[in-house]
Design a protein around this motif. Structure first.
Motif, PDB file in Angstrom:
ATOM      1  N   LYS A  56      -5.027 -14.989  -9.557  1.00 56.70           N
ATOM      2  CA  LYS A  56      -5.287 -15.330  -8.164  1.00 56.70           C
ATOM      3  C   LYS A  56      -4.814 -14.157  -7.290  1.00 56.70           C
ATOM      4  N   LEU A  57      -5.735 -13.634  -6.496  1.00 55.52           N
ATOM      5  CA  LEU A  57      -5.420 -12.503  -5.629  1.00 55.52           C
ATOM      6  C   LEU A  57      -5.300 -12.973  -4.184  1.00 55.52           C
ATOM      7  N   ILE A  58      -4.214 -12.567  -3.552  1.00 55.09           N
ATOM      8  CA  ILE A  58      -3.912 -12.964  -2.176  1.00 55.09           C
ATOM      9  C   ILE A  58      -3.942 -11.726  -1.287  1.00 55.09           C
ATOM     10  N   LEU A  59      -4.638 -11.814  -0.180  1.00 58.41           N
ATOM     11  CA  LEU A  59      -4.698 -10.720   0.780  1.00 58.41           C
ATOM     12  C   LEU A  59      -3.712 -10.997   1.911  1.00 58.41           C
ATOM     13  N   ASP A  60      -2.918 -10.002   2.244  1.00 56.30           N
ATOM     14  CA  ASP A  60      -1.952 -10.170   3.324  1.00 56.30           C
ATOM     15  C   ASP A  60      -2.643 -10.053   4.683  1.00 56.30           C
ATOM     16  N   ASP A  61      -2.409 -11.008   5.539  1.00 55.72           N
ATOM     17  CA  ASP A  61      -2.824 -10.987   6.947  1.00 55.72           C
ATOM     18  C   ASP A  61      -4.321 -11.165   7.193  1.00 55.72           C
ATOM     19  N   ARG A  62      -5.165 -10.443   6.462  1.00 59.51           N
ATOM     20  CA  ARG A  62      -6.555 -10.266   6.852  1.00 59.51           C
ATOM     21  C   ARG A  62      -7.447 -11.417   6.409  1.00 59.51           C
ATOM     22  N   ASP A 122      -8.700 -14.856  -3.597  1.00 53.16           N
ATOM     23  CA  ASP A 122      -8.481 -16.289  -3.785  1.00 53.16           C
ATOM     24  C   ASP A 122      -7.665 -16.921  -2.668  1.00 53.16           C
ATOM     25  N   GLY A 123      -7.197 -16.106  -1.728  1.00 52.11           N
ATOM     26  CA  GLY A 123      -6.406 -16.670  -0.645  1.00 52.11           C
ATOM     27  C   GLY A 123      -5.825 -15.605   0.240  1.00 52.11           C
ATOM     28  N   VAL A 124      -4.943 -16.037   1.128  1.00 53.10           N
ATOM     29  CA  VAL A 124      -4.374 -15.146   2.130  1.00 53.10           C
ATOM     30  C   VAL A 124      -2.945 -15.572   2.431  1.00 53.10           C
ATOM     31  N   HIS A 125      -2.141 -14.588   2.835  1.00 54.51           N
ATOM     32  CA  HIS A 125      -0.805 -14.884   3.342  1.00 54.51           C
ATOM     33  C   HIS A 125      -0.773 -14.521   4.810  1.00 54.51           C
ATOM     34  N   VAL A 126      -0.399 -15.467   5.666  1.00 47.35           N
ATOM     35  CA  VAL A 126      -0.331 -15.205   7.105  1.00 47.35           C
ATOM     36  C   VAL A 126       1.107 -15.404   7.591  1.00 47.35           C
ATOM     37  N   ASP A 127       1.556 -14.452   8.385  1.00 46.31           N
ATOM     38  CA  ASP A 127       2.895 -14.527   8.968  1.00 46.31           C
ATOM     39  C   ASP A 127       2.803 -15.089  10.377  1.00 46.31           C
ATOM     40  N   ALA A 128       3.948 -15.338  10.973  1.00 44.07           N
ATOM     41  CA  ALA A 128       3.990 -15.711  12.388  1.00 44.07           C
ATOM     42  C   ALA A 128       3.363 -14.579  13.187  1.00 44.07           C
ATOM     43  N   GLY A 129       2.451 -14.917  14.074  1.00 41.01           N
ATOM     44  CA  GLY A 129       1.745 -13.907  14.839  1.00 41.01           C
ATOM     45  C   GLY A 129       0.368 -13.593  14.307  1.00 41.01           C
ATOM     46  N   ASP A 130       0.086 -13.989  13.059  1.00 39.26           N
ATOM     47  CA  ASP A 130      -1.261 -13.853  12.506  1.00 39.26           C
ATOM     48  C   ASP A 130      -2.071 -15.095  12.873  1.00 39.26           C
ATOM     49  N   SER A 144       0.814  -1.220   0.000  1.00 38.88           N
ATOM     50  CA  SER A 144       0.000   0.000   0.000  1.00 38.88           C
ATOM     51  C   SER A 144       0.843   1.263   0.000  1.00 38.88           C
ATOM     52  N   SER A 145       2.098   1.175   0.438  1.00 36.43           N
ATOM     53  CA  SER A 145       2.969   2.358   0.448  1.00 36.43           C
ATOM     54  C   SER A 145       3.252   2.863  -0.963  1.00 36.43           C
ATOM     55  N   ILE A 146       3.021   2.023  -1.947  1.00 37.53           N
ATOM     56  CA  ILE A 146       3.278   2.383  -3.336  1.00 37.53           C
ATOM     57  C   ILE A 146       2.069   3.084  -3.951  1.00 37.53           C
ATOM     58  N   LEU A 161      -1.046 -12.324  -7.487  1.00 45.14           N
ATOM     59  CA  LEU A 161      -0.707 -11.007  -6.952  1.00 45.14           C
ATOM     60  C   LEU A 161      -1.147 -10.935  -5.498  1.00 45.14           C
ATOM     61  N   GLU A 162      -0.260 -10.417  -4.641  1.00 44.43           N
ATOM     62  CA  GLU A 162      -0.632 -10.158  -3.252  1.00 44.43           C
ATOM     63  C   GLU A 162      -0.831  -8.666  -3.045  1.00 44.43           C
ATOM     64  N   TYR A 163      -1.910  -8.331  -2.338  1.00 36.32           N
ATOM     65  CA  TYR A 163      -2.149  -6.958  -1.903  1.00 36.32           C
ATOM     66  C   TYR A 163      -1.859  -6.888  -0.412  1.00 36.32           C
ATOM     67  N   ARG A 164      -0.918  -6.015  -0.040  1.00 31.14           N
ATOM     68  CA  ARG A 164      -0.468  -5.911   1.349  1.00 31.14           C
ATOM     69  C   ARG A 164      -0.701  -4.494   1.866  1.00 31.14           C
ATOM     70  N   ASN A 165      -1.473  -4.406   2.956  1.00 36.49           N
ATOM     71  CA  ASN A 165      -1.750  -3.107   3.560  1.00 36.49           C
ATOM     72  C   ASN A 165      -1.732  -3.291   5.070  1.00 36.49           C
ATOM     73  N   LYS A 166      -0.595  -2.999   5.675  1.00 36.33           N
ATOM     74  CA  LYS A 166      -0.398  -3.251   7.100  1.00 36.33           C
ATOM     75  C   LYS A 166      -1.083  -2.225   7.992  1.00 36.33           C
ATOM     76  N   ASN A 167      -1.267  -0.996   7.499  1.00 37.67           N
ATOM     77  CA  ASN A 167      -1.706   0.092   8.370  1.00 37.67           C
ATOM     78  C   ASN A 167      -3.045   0.711   7.972  1.00 37.67           C
ATOM     79  N   GLY A 168      -3.620   0.291   6.876  1.00 37.97           N
ATOM     80  CA  GLY A 168      -4.853   0.902   6.406  1.00 37.97           C
ATOM     81  C   GLY A 168      -6.065   0.482   7.217  1.00 37.97           C
TER      82      GLY A 168
END
Length: 213
Positions: free
Chosen positions: A70-76, A86-94, A14-16, A41-48
């Motif tokens: 295929k669209l991947i949402l970060d964290d959410r 179409d999916g999600v990416h989860v990190d440690a802590g999610d 999202s910073s871009i 493609l992953e869409y990542r927005n940590k602070n929005g």
């Protein structure tokens, strides 16, 4: 999971995305990426806010149709259904991978953090479709306190993972280093700034595909 993961995995941070003409920017960017042949493609927005994430995601979904991309949402994990991703990416802590899979079902893509110096204990037993590894090199688009693992780290993680796990190498990868990262054992390279800070991201993505195959 029958989806064939590409060698290049663009990460739209999202910073871009500019604040002015945000929707128009995303419409134009998404349409050009579809024409360039992006399939993941992953869409990542940590602070929005939730509203911003949903608005951005719905624009991307409209211009990047599910039969092509295929669209991947970060964290959410909680927003994946709402935005028809179409999916999600989860990190440690999610949310844990098992809970994520239970919520999203068997057909959605689930990506998880796999490790840096070494694979996380038991990670390959998790119900995930790909495992992110790194940081490979220093990066400015995602905060991490982990030291870069370099090319040798990628090779070491592939040895630990065996031949079949899908490993997504991330952080600081450029067009000049991508081929070496793939040769060391990464299944795909996750790329943010090197593509989306280019004057024409779709053309830059095409350059990567032309070089890496």
């Amino acid at each position: 999971m029958k989806f064939v993961f590409p060698k290049v995995y663009p990460i739209l941070d999202s910073s871009i995305i500019p604040s002015a003409r945000r929707a128009e920017f995303l419409n134009e960017l998404g349409s050009s990426l579809a024409l360039a042949g992006v399939t993941l493609l992953e869409y990542r927005n940590k602070n929005g806010t939730d509203d911003e994430i949903v608005a951005d995601a719905r624009i991307l979904r409209t211009v990047l149709p599910p039969e092509k991309v295929k669209l991947i949402l970060d964290d959410r994990v909680d927003l994946v259904d709402a935005v028809e991703f179409d999916g999600v990416h989860v990190d440690a802590g999610d949310m844990a991978p098992v809970a994520t899979r239970r919520l999203l079902g068997p057909d959605r893509i689930v990506g998880v953090f796999g490790g840096s110096d070494g694979l996380l204990p038991g990670i390959l037993k998790e119900p995930a479709d790909y495992f992110a590894i790194g940081p490979v090199f220093p990066t400015r688009t995602k905060h991490t306190e982990k030291p870069p693992i370099g090319i040798e780290g990628v090779r070491r993680l592939r040895e630990q993972a065996g031949p079949n796990a899908v490993l997504s190498a991330a952080a600081g990868i450029t067009l000049e280093t991508a081929k070496a990262v793939l040769s060391a054992g990464a299944s795909m390279v996750a790329v943010s700034e090197a593509i989306f800070r280019a004057q024409t991201p779709a053309a830059e993505f095409q350059r990567w595909i032309d070089l890496l195959g």
